[in-house]
Design an enzyme around this catalytic site. Structure first.
Site, mmCIF file in Angstrom:
data_model
loop_
_atom_site.group_PDB
_atom_site.id
_atom_site.type_symbol
_atom_site.label_atom_id
_atom_site.label_comp_id
_atom_site.label_asym_id
_atom_site.label_seq_id
_atom_site.Cartn_x
_atom_site.Cartn_y
_atom_site.Cartn_z
ATOM 1 N N LEU A 15 0.854 -1.190 0.000
ATOM 2 C CA LEU A 15 0.000 0.000 0.000
ATOM 3 C C LEU A 15 0.888 1.238 0.000
ATOM 4 O O LEU A 15 1.569 1.516 0.975
ATOM 5 C CB LEU A 15 -0.898 0.002 1.247
ATOM 6 C CG LEU A 15 -1.659 -1.294 1.544
ATOM 7 C CD1 LEU A 15 -2.489 -1.141 2.822
ATOM 8 C CD2 LEU A 15 -2.554 -1.653 0.363
ATOM 9 N N ALA A 19 8.398 7.184 -1.934
ATOM 10 C CA ALA A 19 9.843 6.962 -1.781
ATOM 11 C C ALA A 19 10.127 5.577 -1.209
ATOM 12 O O ALA A 19 11.026 4.878 -1.676
ATOM 13 C CB ALA A 19 10.438 8.040 -0.875
ATOM 14 N N VAL A 39 13.244 -17.180 2.829
ATOM 15 C CA VAL A 39 11.923 -17.415 3.418
ATOM 16 C C VAL A 39 11.596 -18.911 3.418
ATOM 17 O O VAL A 39 10.990 -19.435 4.355
ATOM 18 C CB VAL A 39 10.843 -16.636 2.639
ATOM 19 C CG1 VAL A 39 9.443 -17.112 3.001
ATOM 20 C CG2 VAL A 39 10.978 -15.135 2.894
ATOM 21 N N GLU A 135 9.536 -2.504 12.238
ATOM 22 C CA GLU A 135 10.928 -2.047 12.425
ATOM 23 C C GLU A 135 11.198 -0.715 11.720
ATOM 24 O O GLU A 135 11.932 0.134 12.238
ATOM 25 C CB GLU A 135 11.884 -3.125 11.890
ATOM 26 C CG GLU A 135 13.354 -2.796 11.979
ATOM 27 C CD GLU A 135 13.870 -2.742 13.413
ATOM 28 O OE1 GLU A 135 14.130 -1.616 13.868
ATOM 29 O OE2 GLU A 135 14.010 -3.790 14.058
ATOM 30 N N VAL A 138 10.866 3.265 13.240
ATOM 31 C CA VAL A 138 11.816 4.018 14.063
ATOM 32 C C VAL A 138 13.222 3.880 13.489
ATOM 33 O O VAL A 138 13.714 2.772 13.286
ATOM 34 C CB VAL A 138 11.817 3.515 15.526
ATOM 35 C CG1 VAL A 138 12.836 4.304 16.353
ATOM 36 C CG2 VAL A 138 10.432 3.639 16.144
ATOM 37 N N LYS A 211 8.328 8.369 17.749
ATOM 38 C CA LYS A 211 9.324 7.306 17.857
ATOM 39 C C LYS A 211 9.658 7.019 19.323
ATOM 40 O O LYS A 211 9.879 5.868 19.708
ATOM 41 C CB LYS A 211 10.565 7.679 17.059
ATOM 42 C CG LYS A 211 10.275 7.700 15.556
ATOM 43 C CD LYS A 211 11.341 8.449 14.765
ATOM 44 C CE LYS A 211 11.057 8.409 13.270
ATOM 45 N NZ LYS A 211 11.941 9.334 12.520
ATOM 46 N N GLY A 308 14.934 7.771 4.298
ATOM 47 C CA GLY A 308 15.278 7.510 2.910
ATOM 48 C C GLY A 308 14.568 6.272 2.408
ATOM 49 O O GLY A 308 14.286 5.353 3.184
#
Lengths: 434, 434
Positions: A15, A19, A39, A135, A138, A211, A308
């Site tokens: 979704l 960036a 996996v 993960e 933060v 955070k 980023g």
């Protein structure tokens, strides 16, 4: 593991294709074979929900995968894993809840939503018996939530100090290295793309506070939301503050601070002076770092790019691999851990240290009067330095730790005193002895 | 989760009660309630195997738990989890294999055994369908294996640079800050307890090489054993080398270096000069740090105490919580991942950079002759600096990257040349541009 047949393939819906989303899509495509091997089954992208089909994108999304119907995508029966990288509260929340209810596991990077309404999401995940991993919410690519949640699960974390917002770290670093004022440094950050046109969420500490809430919840096994986090941004940090820090061989950083204080949790975000010898002091530019203190492990630091597209996507994919493995094994990772249920300490009661610079009249009794103001509030002084003489006389006081309310009352009293011409710099001090 | 009845309790046997084992026992006792809440069931210590019942210990082991019969302990039917903190190859290997065969999951801190014979252990764990976790084997308390194995599982790690031995870092740091020679710094490390009476395993790089093998295996999903790791220790690092590094604004560190080189893996341990601006350069004293570069995440660093009883025990307990959760859920974490099966590149072919300091006769043609020696081996020179004149003339050459064999052949040729009085310092250079 290549002998797995394709009917074990895990189907992923993404979704958002900004960036971060575009990098998630790129990695899912480029790393396809490695992901399958790690996996234990192929991971197949089956749809990417976007707002506009014709928006310009960094990558070529495979034909037929783009859709504007996010609700339809998360409701598809064949979707095993949903990656939410839209951000913001809505429609992200409704989509995550719908995905969980539909039996999908979810990976999200949405710090604002988790800090605002995490418990709703965690409860939905528990009810659906599905994973909810985050993960990437933060400190971007830096693995910090998994270490807190898993690696340190046998230890007792006592403090987390984080530089978790790259924009403000860039600005403060610029002010430190060039002597620039806040506005000038902000403008440069905007020109270089490190700050948004409306920089409020970053510079006023909202992003860092979200955070901090997530870090405090994990570190102390308690529910801490953004509203519980005391918050001050950096827009009032002056070149004089930064200079004052330099004179103390310190540097100003915007810190997210989570502490265990007796039976309570303290969580706050504010600019603070830290000694240049502290590992966080050398975190430059837009980098992030999180410093963790625990009873047995001692002092740890995690450092890396805090934002980023590609770094954030790396964190998303790491979660995706774990969630996919769990799914194949018909199990789940650890869910919310809030058993300790610690109360949040009000900021006024939280013990902090202040650095206060005061322009004073250079006459007999000034130091005694200033010292009395601190004593009136039971604040003990660690150091006093006098600079200049006559009309330029300045006192720089660093306190020992005291309740924050006592410290701010001391500053208010100083401001009201005749012999005080101006309180030129007030800033908390962290990272040293109390 | 407090409503769990005690028959779900997980029973733990600890092998070894030295510096690490005693801290594991302490944490299991002191953190009992928190561990139960985090695991979802009580974790109960049922036995501690030691060599001598009456040896002096840091802690009081609960009455009746000590035994000298380690084989009997790991064979007990009721033991769910075995913690191996004896160290060394035997009897640790046999005990771990017996524990797995007996159906127990295993947590170990045994880097030497894993680096020597990891595949045997991994295969035994896979066959028994049990977990084998070993976070504590590398860099003590620093969560680095879990991030490599899980957080970065969706990314492509390209390089790992680690300061993974605290003893050698203490010695090199001492040499850097005090100008001391190797022997003097080693003696101080021994007096302070940072180095053992026989320091070979540390100073000759065996300990770091074992950790490099483990890091390379995880980072590159391939089997790399200690024998595959090129190894040079620090006993030949001189005060002159350290001074030479200072002059280049660099510092000497013993690095464990794991790199993806095309389709191959390069793994090596040797002293190297790194620029002071590199995040690893500021890792002081006995601290450890691991710097990771990956395709999407970019540059990450993990920092903390690399040894010591309590820090290592923290890592053991973190693994123990995960393994216990897995056990409750009748599942396992990710096992060995060696699907990429990459070959190990011989050191001679691995591209490195050299710093070479040469005492030469100060006469016409010297520089040309030295430059020719590099050119003869196709080694390109990045910088040459001439220092002093006449009898004191010295050339300091830093090469571009070239195959290590070409560089060492160049040095051999330099040593044989008439105009070269002495090659005073040869050291590899890392952490900069090639």
């Amino acid at each position: 593991m290549n002998e797995r047949s394709d009917d074990r393939a895990l189907k992923v819906a993404v979704l958002g294709c900004g960036a971060v989303g575009s990098q998630v899509v790129r990695l899912l495509t480029e790393q396809h074979d490695d992901l399958a091997a790690r996996v234990g089954a192929p991971v197949e992208l089956v749809g990417v929900a976007v707002r506009r089909l014709d928006a310009p994108r960094d990558i070529e999304v495979p034909h037929g995968l783009l859709t504007t119907d996010a609700v339809g995508l998360v409701s598809r029966e064949d979707v095993d894993l949903v990656v939410e990288v839209i951000g913001g509260l809505e429609p992200a929340r409704s989509l995550i809840l719908a995905a969980l209810e539909n039996g999908a596991s979810v990976v999200t990077a949405n710090k604002a939503l988790l800090a605002e309404d995490g418990p709703t999401l965690f409860e939905a995940a528990a009810k659906a018996e599905r994973d909810l991993y985050y993960e990437a919410a933060v400190a971007g690519a830096i693995p910090i939530l998994r270490p807190l949640r898993e690696s340190l699960a046998g230890d007792k974390v006592t403090r987390v100090l984080g530089i978790v917002n790259g924009t403000t770290n860039f600005i403060l670093d610029k002010m430190d290295t060039s002597g620039a004022g806040f506005s000038e440094a902000l403008e440069e950050a905007q020109e270089l793309g490190y700050a948004e046109a409306d920089p409020t969420a970053d510079v006023e500490g909202f992003d860092a506070a979200a955070k901090a809430a997530i870090l405090a919840s994990l570190a102390f096994h308690s529910r801490v939301t953004a509203a519980d986090v005391y918050r001050e941004g950096i827009s009032e940090v002056t070149a004089a503050d930064v200079q004052s820090a330099r004179e103390m061989n310190s540097v100003v950083k915007l810190l997210a601070i989570c502490e265990l204080r007796g039976d309570q949790v303290a969580a706050r975000v504010h600019p603070a002076m830290i000694p240049r010898s502290h590992p966080l002091a050398s975190v430059r530019g837009a980098y992030n770092a999180v410093f963790v203190e625990s009873e047995a492990a001692g002092q740890l630091m995690f450092y890396g790019p805090g934002a980023g597209g590609a770094p954030t996507a790396s964190a998303v994919l790491g979660d995706l691999v774990t969630v996919a493995r769990n799914r194949l094994a018909h199990t789940r990772g650890p869910g919310e851990s809030a058993y300790a249920d610690r109360a949040v300490q009000p900021m006024g009661e939280t013990r902090t240290r202040y650095h206060v610079a005061i322009d004073v009249d250079d006459r007999a009794g000034v130091l005694a009067a200033v010292a009395n103001a601190f004593a009136d509030h039971d604040v003990s002084i660690q150091t006093v330095r006098q600079e200049g003489r006559g009309a330029d006389a300045q006192l720089v006081v660093v306190s020992h730790a005291a309740p924050d309310a006592a410290l701010s009352a001391t500053v208010a009293q100083l401001r009201s005193m005749d012999i005080v011409r101006e309180v030129t710099s007030v800033m908390r001090v962290e990272g040293g002895d109390e």
